[in-house]
Scaffold this motif. Structure first.
Motif, PDB file in Angstrom:
ATOM      1  N   VAL A   7      -9.113   7.938   2.207  1.00  0.00           N
ATOM      2  CA  VAL A   7      -7.618   7.866   1.490  1.00  0.00           C
ATOM      3  C   VAL A   7      -7.267   7.119   3.464  1.00  0.00           C
ATOM      4  O   VAL A   7      -7.441   7.866   4.386  1.00  0.00           O
ATOM      5  CB  VAL A   7      -6.576   8.886   1.782  1.00  0.00           C
ATOM      6  CG1 VAL A   7      -5.068   8.154   1.483  1.00  0.00           C
ATOM      7  CG2 VAL A   7      -6.933   8.783   0.345  1.00  0.00           C
ATOM      8  N   ALA A  26       4.690   3.699  -4.108  1.00  0.00           N
ATOM      9  CA  ALA A  26       3.233   4.243  -4.429  1.00  0.00           C
ATOM     10  C   ALA A  26       2.924   5.247  -5.125  1.00  0.00           C
ATOM     11  O   ALA A  26       2.436   6.005  -5.736  1.00  0.00           O
ATOM     12  CB  ALA A  26       2.486   5.100  -2.745  1.00  0.00           C
ATOM     13  N   VAL A  36       0.439   3.702  -7.878  1.00  0.00           N
ATOM     14  CA  VAL A  36      -1.164   3.240  -7.341  1.00  0.00           C
ATOM     15  C   VAL A  36      -1.603   3.134  -9.180  1.00  0.00           C
ATOM     16  O   VAL A  36      -2.056   4.588 -10.064  1.00  0.00           O
ATOM     17  CB  VAL A  36      -1.310   3.930  -6.955  1.00  0.00           C
ATOM     18  CG1 VAL A  36      -3.063   4.059  -6.509  1.00  0.00           C
ATOM     19  CG2 VAL A  36      -0.568   4.195  -5.699  1.00  0.00           C
ATOM     20  N   HIS A  94      -4.285  -1.518  -2.170  1.00  0.00           N
ATOM     21  CA  HIS A  94      -2.905  -1.393  -2.618  1.00  0.00           C
ATOM     22  C   HIS A  94      -2.073  -1.706  -1.157  1.00  0.00           C
ATOM     23  O   HIS A  94      -2.738  -1.064  -0.148  1.00  0.00           O
ATOM     24  CB  HIS A  94      -2.813   0.311  -2.912  1.00  0.00           C
ATOM     25  CG  HIS A  94      -1.307   0.475  -3.259  1.00  0.00           C
ATOM     26  ND1 HIS A  94      -0.518  -0.630  -4.906  1.00  0.00           N
ATOM     27  CD2 HIS A  94      -0.446   0.363  -2.425  1.00  0.00           C
ATOM     28  CE1 HIS A  94       0.947  -0.195  -5.048  1.00  0.00           C
ATOM     29  NE2 HIS A  94       0.725   0.402  -3.645  1.00  0.00           N
ATOM     30  N   PRO A 104       0.789   5.969   0.948  1.00  0.00           N
ATOM     31  CA  PRO A 104       0.338   6.789   0.067  1.00  0.00           C
ATOM     32  C   PRO A 104       1.196   7.349  -0.164  1.00  0.00           C
ATOM     33  O   PRO A 104       1.242   8.658   1.076  1.00  0.00           O
ATOM     34  CB  PRO A 104      -1.067   6.670   0.584  1.00  0.00           C
ATOM     35  CG  PRO A 104      -1.048   6.703   2.033  1.00  0.00           C
ATOM     36  CD  PRO A 104       0.014   5.313   1.776  1.00  0.00           C
ATOM     37  N   THR A 125      -2.890   9.312  -4.784  1.00  0.00           N
ATOM     38  CA  THR A 125      -3.920   8.071  -4.180  1.00  0.00           C
ATOM     39  C   THR A 125      -5.171   8.583  -5.143  1.00  0.00           C
ATOM     40  O   THR A 125      -5.954   9.551  -5.549  1.00  0.00           O
ATOM     41  CB  THR A 125      -4.242   8.512  -3.021  1.00  0.00           C
ATOM     42  OG1 THR A 125      -2.584   8.241  -2.181  1.00  0.00           O
ATOM     43  CG2 THR A 125      -4.738   7.026  -3.165  1.00  0.00           C
ATOM     44  N   PHE A 127      -4.838   1.887   1.559  1.00  0.00           N
ATOM     45  CA  PHE A 127      -3.804   1.715   1.815  1.00  0.00           C
ATOM     46  C   PHE A 127      -3.428   0.377   2.784  1.00  0.00           C
ATOM     47  O   PHE A 127      -4.136   0.516   4.189  1.00  0.00           O
ATOM     48  CB  PHE A 127      -2.360   2.670   1.988  1.00  0.00           C
ATOM     49  CG  PHE A 127      -2.507   2.876   0.122  1.00  0.00           C
ATOM     50  CD1 PHE A 127      -3.317   3.665  -0.605  1.00  0.00           C
ATOM     51  CD2 PHE A 127      -1.537   2.978  -0.160  1.00  0.00           C
ATOM     52  CE1 PHE A 127      -3.761   4.680  -1.243  1.00  0.00           C
ATOM     53  CE2 PHE A 127      -0.959   3.851  -1.538  1.00  0.00           C
ATOM     54  CZ  PHE A 127      -2.214   4.247  -1.770  1.00  0.00           C
TER      55      PHE A 127
END
Lengths: 331, 331
Positions: B11, B68, B71, B84, B89, B94, B100
């Motif tokens: 992430v 967020a 998603v 995204h 996020p 997520t 992101f």
């Protein structure tokens, strides 16, 4: 009338709400998701209350179902069973714990037969709700000397006489003039587009009309012409289980790119107005072809069926349009 | 600026498109689903092309993302990774293979500071795109003798200065007058509704406005009054992951039934106009409260937030409305 398609997977088709609910109850359902077709959602309380009267909890799916291709998975919606109203199932697309209930459309058998009494030979068909009456209409017609047939279709329309928005094989596999018995001209228009000529529709009260494909075809060819000049395309893939055609989408995107244009797949749940704002100039929609045809007036950019997209590419390449309009390209 | 939230789950948050794409590429992504926020979908080609320039296939999500909380799971859409765009996020929401990217909103630091130079003490905040500039705006303000703070929020808005449509804690945990730096008044209106008084917004070019909650509050209370007389309710549960509040829905339906009214859960993917046609008289919407507030004008029946629903029940029972409007009830 109660018909077990496959008792092992609890798939059942009924024309009787009591039997449908009884079946859900015997299955041990606790939370039942009710899915209603367009035109029947306003009556949701009747179905929700009927489920609760059998001591099961009822939930409502918040969007009309457009066919047996559009069957929701009850578990994904927090329920353990599904009561799908208004369509006959495609067995290969039916969740395990699902019951289909088709409210019969009241048909005036004598009036419908009267409306067709001057024909020599007809093939009868219609949407799910009219099917229980078709054999009686056929009997009445035969008594009056008309050769009346009800035939089994292919693929998604295997029930005798069943006509879907995208499948007219039950009418075309009979000899005799195809006649659609239905409220509304949606099904007859589909057949008229496919045949390229007017089609007879008789409503349940016996009022006949001729449904002409030309106004719709003119609009479709105008959109095809408009789309033949664009440079960037999106190809829509819907995640509605029976409308998810990934191979067709890949094929279309490849064809569009082979023509020197840009193309991307666009993934959606429903085809809403939001697709107009994606910065793309035209869209090929691989979901239900009728969505493209019926909803086009609400969109600001051309939304074409797969066949129409191929026609636009042919035009763009300096080719000629096909003399025949093809309702859908099945992959 | 590159910030790893959790390198183990891939992430990542970036204010730099090149770095975001590089990260996707290093992750071994082959098919990248691009999800864009409202107002940026028209620029989809730029993002789709940028993905393809790194030799990955690009697909587009066909609906704008509203935050967020919204998603999409790339696998469900036929991709292996997600890009995204536009939101920071929530780590707990997520998907594993998601990156992101937040395009920075160009902010005229001097002009924004000028617009606030006559205040004594301000708390600065705004949507994700303005965050990289806020420290510089604060620095400018401090040079001019203004006490300017940027504070961390709670829950969904843990980034310093981040303001969401439903979470204003970053502004409220600072001393100083809350000031929203943003294009558009959406975020400032949310804060004004919550505080029950006008809120200052400064746009990225330094133009200040005061956002008054009263016109919106008057419309909301009119809807609450209208809904206090209905007999059948639906409670909407959305299956957008960060907007799915089943416990809240159960609580609301129970409260509605305890008041002697009928209530059913309505499951949806998106809250579209179709919910007007379900035969129910009012709807409580447990998805994003801003959907109820912003979209009400397009609906034919009252669509209330959870708080507003409780207010309508209180009215129906002969009680009085709360003196304070509550933006959201978190469960």
């Amino acid at each position: 009338m109660l018909l077990l398609l496959n008792p092992l997977t609890y798939v059942e088709v009924v024309w009787n709400l009591g039997a449908a609910l009884e079946y859900l109850s015997r299955m041990g359902c606790r939370r039942v998701l009710v899915q209603l077709p367009q035109g029947m959602t306003h009556a949701s309380e009747r179905f929700l209350s009927a489920v609760e009267d059998r001591s099961m909890e009822a939930l409502l799916w918040g969007r009309p179902a457009y066919g047996a291709c559009d069957v929701v998975d009850p578990e994904a919606a927090g329920a353990d069973c599904l009561l799908h109203v208004g369509h006959l199932p495609f067995p290969w697309l039916t969740p395990e714990r699902a019951v289909f209930y088709v409210p019969p459309t009241e048909v005036d058998v004598g009036a419908v037969a009267d409306a067709l009494a001057d024909r020599r030979s007809v093939a009868l068909g219609g949407p799910a709700g009219v099917l229980p009456w078709l054999p009686r209409v056929a009997g009445e017609l035969r008594r009056r000397g008309v050769d009346a047939g009800i035939c089994e279709g292919r693929g998604r329309a295997r029930w005798p006489g069943l006509v879907l928005g995208c499948n007219f094989t039950s009418l075309l596999s009979c000899r005799g003039e195809p006649v659609v018995v239905s409220d509304g001209s949606f099904h007859a228009l589909g057949l008229a587009l496919l045949l390229g000529r007017p089609v007879v529709r008789v409503d349940p009260l016996g009022r006949a009309e001729t449904v002409d494909p030309m106004p719709t075809l003119r609009r479709r060819y105008a959109l095809i012409h408009g789309a033949s000049g664009v440079r960037s395309w999106g190809v829509i893939v819907s995640d509605i289980p029976g409308q998810r055609r990934e191979e067709l989408a890949s094929f279309l995107c490849r064809s569009i790119r082979d023509a020197g244009l840009r193309c991307w797949q666009v993934r959606v749940t429903e085809v809403t107005r939001a697709v107009d704002d994606l910065g793309l100039e035209a869209l090929a929609n691989t979901a239900c072809p009728r969505v493209s045809i019926e909803d086009s007036p609400m969109h600001r950019i051309p939304i074409l069926t797969p066949f129409e997209t191929l026609q636009a590419l042919r035009l763009a390449a300096g080719g000629r349009l096909s003399r025949k309009y093809v309702m859908d390209v099945m992959f």
